[in-house]
Scaffold this motif. Structure first.
Motif, PDB file in Angstrom:
ATOM      1  N   MET A   1      69.800  58.946  39.903  1.00 31.02           N
ATOM      2  CA  MET A   1      68.356  58.401  39.296  1.00 31.02           C
ATOM      3  C   MET A   1      68.302  58.930  37.790  1.00 31.02           C
ATOM      4  O   MET A   1      68.774  60.068  37.313  1.00 31.02           O
ATOM      5  CB  MET A   1      67.339  59.033  39.994  1.00 31.02           C
ATOM      6  N   THR A   2      68.073  58.013  37.006  1.00 25.16           N
ATOM      7  CA  THR A   2      67.892  58.306  35.652  1.00 25.16           C
ATOM      8  C   THR A   2      66.629  58.658  35.024  1.00 25.16           C
ATOM      9  O   THR A   2      65.613  58.742  35.843  1.00 25.16           O
ATOM     10  CB  THR A   2      68.234  57.103  34.745  1.00 25.16           C
ATOM     11  N   ASP A   3      66.444  59.643  34.168  1.00 22.65           N
ATOM     12  CA  ASP A   3      65.131  60.199  33.698  1.00 22.65           C
ATOM     13  C   ASP A   3      64.591  59.275  32.812  1.00 22.65           C
ATOM     14  O   ASP A   3      64.828  59.098  31.731  1.00 22.65           O
ATOM     15  CB  ASP A   3      65.699  61.430  32.963  1.00 22.65           C
ATOM     16  N   ARG A   4      63.716  58.719  33.365  1.00 22.29           N
ATOM     17  CA  ARG A   4      63.201  57.159  32.792  1.00 22.29           C
ATOM     18  C   ARG A   4      61.451  57.495  32.879  1.00 22.29           C
ATOM     19  O   ARG A   4      60.904  57.593  34.061  1.00 22.29           O
ATOM     20  CB  ARG A   4      63.428  56.104  33.181  1.00 22.29           C
ATOM     21  N   ASP A   5      60.745  57.205  31.895  1.00 24.45           N
ATOM     22  CA  ASP A   5      59.265  57.360  32.028  1.00 24.45           C
ATOM     23  C   ASP A   5      58.516  56.036  33.043  1.00 24.45           C
ATOM     24  O   ASP A   5      59.213  55.112  33.163  1.00 24.45           O
ATOM     25  CB  ASP A   5      58.501  56.965  30.735  1.00 24.45           C
ATOM     26  N   VAL A   6      57.816  56.620  33.824  1.00 19.17           N
ATOM     27  CA  VAL A   6      57.162  55.474  34.838  1.00 19.17           C
ATOM     28  C   VAL A   6      55.873  54.957  34.235  1.00 19.17           C
ATOM     29  O   VAL A   6      55.390  55.253  33.385  1.00 19.17           O
ATOM     30  CB  VAL A   6      56.568  56.579  36.180  1.00 19.17           C
ATOM     31  N   THR A   7      56.229  53.587  34.386  1.00 16.30           N
ATOM     32  CA  THR A   7      54.971  52.454  33.931  1.00 16.30           C
ATOM     33  C   THR A   7      54.011  52.475  34.968  1.00 16.30           C
ATOM     34  O   THR A   7      54.217  52.034  36.230  1.00 16.30           O
ATOM     35  CB  THR A   7      55.596  51.380  33.367  1.00 16.30           C
ATOM     36  N   HIS A   8      52.828  52.454  34.663  1.00 19.66           N
ATOM     37  CA  HIS A   8      51.633  52.548  35.747  1.00 19.66           C
ATOM     38  C   HIS A   8      50.702  51.746  35.203  1.00 19.66           C
ATOM     39  O   HIS A   8      50.177  51.593  33.987  1.00 19.66           O
ATOM     40  CB  HIS A   8      51.146  53.941  35.981  1.00 19.66           C
ATOM     41  N   THR A   9      50.621  50.422  36.068  1.00 26.00           N
ATOM     42  CA  THR A   9      49.432  49.774  35.832  1.00 26.00           C
ATOM     43  C   THR A   9      48.562  49.341  37.014  1.00 26.00           C
ATOM     44  O   THR A   9      48.758  49.899  38.317  1.00 26.00           O
ATOM     45  CB  THR A   9      50.221  48.175  35.617  1.00 26.00           C
ATOM     46  N   VAL A  10      47.353  49.048  36.815  1.00 27.86           N
ATOM     47  CA  VAL A  10      46.316  48.829  37.760  1.00 27.86           C
ATOM     48  C   VAL A  10      46.054  47.285  37.682  1.00 27.86           C
ATOM     49  O   VAL A  10      45.663  46.780  36.854  1.00 27.86           O
ATOM     50  CB  VAL A  10      44.972  49.531  37.604  1.00 27.86           C
ATOM     51  N   GLU A  11      46.161  46.831  38.995  1.00 29.69           N
ATOM     52  CA  GLU A  11      45.660  45.346  39.348  1.00 29.69           C
ATOM     53  C   GLU A  11      44.774  45.140  40.294  1.00 29.69           C
ATOM     54  O   GLU A  11      44.421  45.868  41.100  1.00 29.69           O
ATOM     55  CB  GLU A  11      46.987  44.663  39.965  1.00 29.69           C
ATOM     56  N   THR A  12      43.882  43.914  40.107  1.00 26.71           N
ATOM     57  CA  THR A  12      42.983  43.654  41.008  1.00 26.71           C
ATOM     58  C   THR A  12      43.561  42.638  41.768  1.00 26.71           C
ATOM     59  O   THR A  12      44.133  41.789  41.500  1.00 26.71           O
ATOM     60  CB  THR A  12      41.858  43.215  40.487  1.00 26.71           C
ATOM     61  N   VAL A  13      43.159  42.883  43.315  1.00 20.65           N
ATOM     62  CA  VAL A  13      43.575  41.818  44.369  1.00 20.65           C
ATOM     63  C   VAL A  13      42.275  41.180  44.807  1.00 20.65           C
ATOM     64  O   VAL A  13      41.681  41.678  45.345  1.00 20.65           O
ATOM     65  CB  VAL A  13      44.428  42.394  45.460  1.00 20.65           C
ATOM     66  N   PRO A  14      42.307  39.940  44.447  1.00 20.26           N
ATOM     67  CA  PRO A  14      40.880  39.127  45.003  1.00 20.26           C
ATOM     68  C   PRO A  14      41.408  39.083  46.792  1.00 20.26           C
ATOM     69  O   PRO A  14      42.520  38.655  47.112  1.00 20.26           O
ATOM     70  CB  PRO A  14      41.230  37.754  44.486  1.00 20.26           C
ATOM     71  N   LEU A  15      40.375  39.361  47.343  1.00 19.60           N
ATOM     72  CA  LEU A  15      40.525  39.364  48.890  1.00 19.60           C
ATOM     73  C   LEU A  15      39.685  38.143  49.625  1.00 19.60           C
ATOM     74  O   LEU A  15      40.219  37.381  50.421  1.00 19.60           O
ATOM     75  CB  LEU A  15      39.909  40.751  49.519  1.00 19.60           C
ATOM     76  N   ALA A  16      38.606  37.983  49.086  1.00 20.28           N
ATOM     77  CA  ALA A  16      37.510  37.061  49.737  1.00 20.28           C
ATOM     78  C   ALA A  16      36.272  36.703  48.871  1.00 20.28           C
ATOM     79  O   ALA A  16      36.153  37.474  47.928  1.00 20.28           O
ATOM     80  CB  ALA A  16      36.848  37.682  51.078  1.00 20.28           C
ATOM     81  N   ARG A  17      35.673  35.537  48.978  1.00 20.18           N
ATOM     82  CA  ARG A  17      34.558  34.873  48.251  1.00 20.18           C
ATOM     83  C   ARG A  17      33.363  34.889  49.172  1.00 20.18           C
ATOM     84  O   ARG A  17      33.445  34.257  50.285  1.00 20.18           O
ATOM     85  CB  ARG A  17      34.878  33.613  47.616  1.00 20.18           C
ATOM     86  N   LEU A  18      32.403  35.680  48.647  1.00 19.59           N
ATOM     87  CA  LEU A  18      31.168  35.834  49.615  1.00 19.59           C
ATOM     88  C   LEU A  18      30.046  34.391  49.141  1.00 19.59           C
ATOM     89  O   LEU A  18      30.379  33.858  48.323  1.00 19.59           O
ATOM     90  CB  LEU A  18      30.451  37.038  49.259  1.00 19.59           C
ATOM     91  N   PRO A  19      29.355  34.134  50.325  1.00 22.60           N
ATOM     92  CA  PRO A  19      28.105  33.098  49.901  1.00 22.60           C
ATOM     93  C   PRO A  19      27.573  33.319  48.468  1.00 22.60           C
ATOM     94  O   PRO A  19      27.280  32.167  48.041  1.00 22.60           O
ATOM     95  CB  PRO A  19      27.386  33.263  50.924  1.00 22.60           C
ATOM     96  N   SER A  20      27.427  34.464  48.095  1.00 18.61           N
ATOM     97  CA  SER A  20      26.689  34.397  46.562  1.00 18.61           C
ATOM     98  C   SER A  20      27.652  33.830  45.701  1.00 18.61           C
ATOM     99  O   SER A  20      27.267  33.668  44.502  1.00 18.61           O
ATOM    100  CB  SER A  20      26.208  36.056  46.383  1.00 18.61           C
TER     101      SER A  20
END
Length: 317
Positions: A1-20
């Motif tokens: 394993m190489t010593d490499r910086d970890v890239t962290h990202t946050v994503e939104t996952v669409p799950l459902a659309r409500l009646p509103s």
């Protein structure tokens, strides 16, 4: 394993659309390190009260962002926001009266009911993984253990690596994932050739540091086993359980357990407890183990309905 910086990202996952018209989303954390490594999918809170899994992923976040990582880790801390936001085990039936238990619907259906569509959105992320850890939390009267799919040697290896002293073979792989059959995430993963485990940590509905500690150490052990992070694999040979059988009541009333604890090994004929009538004081049923085994779970005492499970027994190898 190489010593490499970890890239962290946050994503939104669409799950459902409500009646509103509002779209319900959840969050996926993606950690990328050296590209030469496995993809691991981590998930918590399929069931709304099983909060320790989310606490595990929160604490694991610091480890993943500060250590060398080979491959990629995907983490979904709140897989079922409908159950979590309503503080209930399954999605409210007023949202999906047909399919309320998320962990019976994998791989989901993009054209199905609300919960089937939610599962499909997450399966699209999980299906590309090399391994899956689906964090759950049993009740306060369940022995902590890790479940794996019978006949799947790779998932058994991951269950052992997680490090709890009890692993349980449970369920069966779906024969053909392309037929649209539905089941638990772990079963669908096995059918798709992905080793997956379900750790059942103790203490549902409350964050308990001892359970979180076990969960963090367990996920780290799995990542070490897969070669995603460096470290010393901390495991001992676990007890292996099979043939999980619920203990049912035949009568309604109040259940009082005998002086037994989860993890106890009992013989066939052992009296587990009794159900009595709270108004007449009459003893209605003595619940007796029909075989030898280990108590995986046991309700210490509560109001019960006829046909209700008050615990479970497993055969131990």
């Amino acid at each position: 394993m190489t010593d490499r910086d970890v890239t962290h990202t946050v994503e939104t996952v669409p799950l459902a659309r409500l009646p509103s018209g509002r779209t319900v989303e959840t969050v996926l954390h993606r950690y990328r390190g050296d590209p030469d490594g496995p993809t691991v999918y981590l998930q918590a809170l399929q069931h709304g009260g099983e909060v320790n899994g989310a606490a595990v992923l929160r604490r694991l976040h610091d480890r993943l962002t500060k250590s060398a990582l080979a491959g990629e880790v995907l983490a979904v801390p709140v897989a079922n926001p409908f159950a979590f936001d309503h503080r209930v085990y399954m999605a409210p039936t007023r949202l999906d009266a047909i399919n309320s238990n998320m962990n019976r619907l994998w791989p989901g259906n993009p054209d199905g009911t609300l919960m089937e569509r939610l599962v499909d959105s997450l399966w699209q992320r999980a299906a590309g993984a090399d391994a899956i850890v689906d964090l759950h939390t049993g009740g306060p009267y369940m022995r902590s253990h890790t479940r794996f799919t019978p006949g799947d040697s790779r998932s058994r290896d991951l269950a052992r690596a997680f490090g709890l002293d009890l692993i349980v073979a449970d369920g069966s792989p779906i024969a053909d994932p392309d037929t649209g059959g539905q089941g638990k995430l772990r079963e669908m993963a096995a059918a798709a050739g992905i080793p997956a485990i379900t750790p059942e940590l103790a203490h549902s509905r409350e964050i308990v540091d001892a359970s979180v500690d076990r969960g963090v150490a367990g996920v780290e052990n799995v990542l070490v086993e897969l070669g995603a992070i460096d470290g010393l694999l901390q495991t001992a040979e676990p007890t292996v359980g099979t043939e999980k059988t619920p203990l049912f009541t035949e009568e309604s009333g109040l259940f009082r357990s005998n002086d037994l604890s989860v993890g106890d090994r009992i013989e066939a004929g052992t009296e587990i407890g009794e159900v009595f009538d709270p108004t007449s004081y009459e003893s209605l049923q003595t619940i007796v183990a029909d075989r030898a085994g280990m108590l995986l779970s046991l309700n210490r005492g509560s109001t019960v309905m006829e046909g209700e499970s008050i615990g479970s027994l497993i055969t131990v190898e």
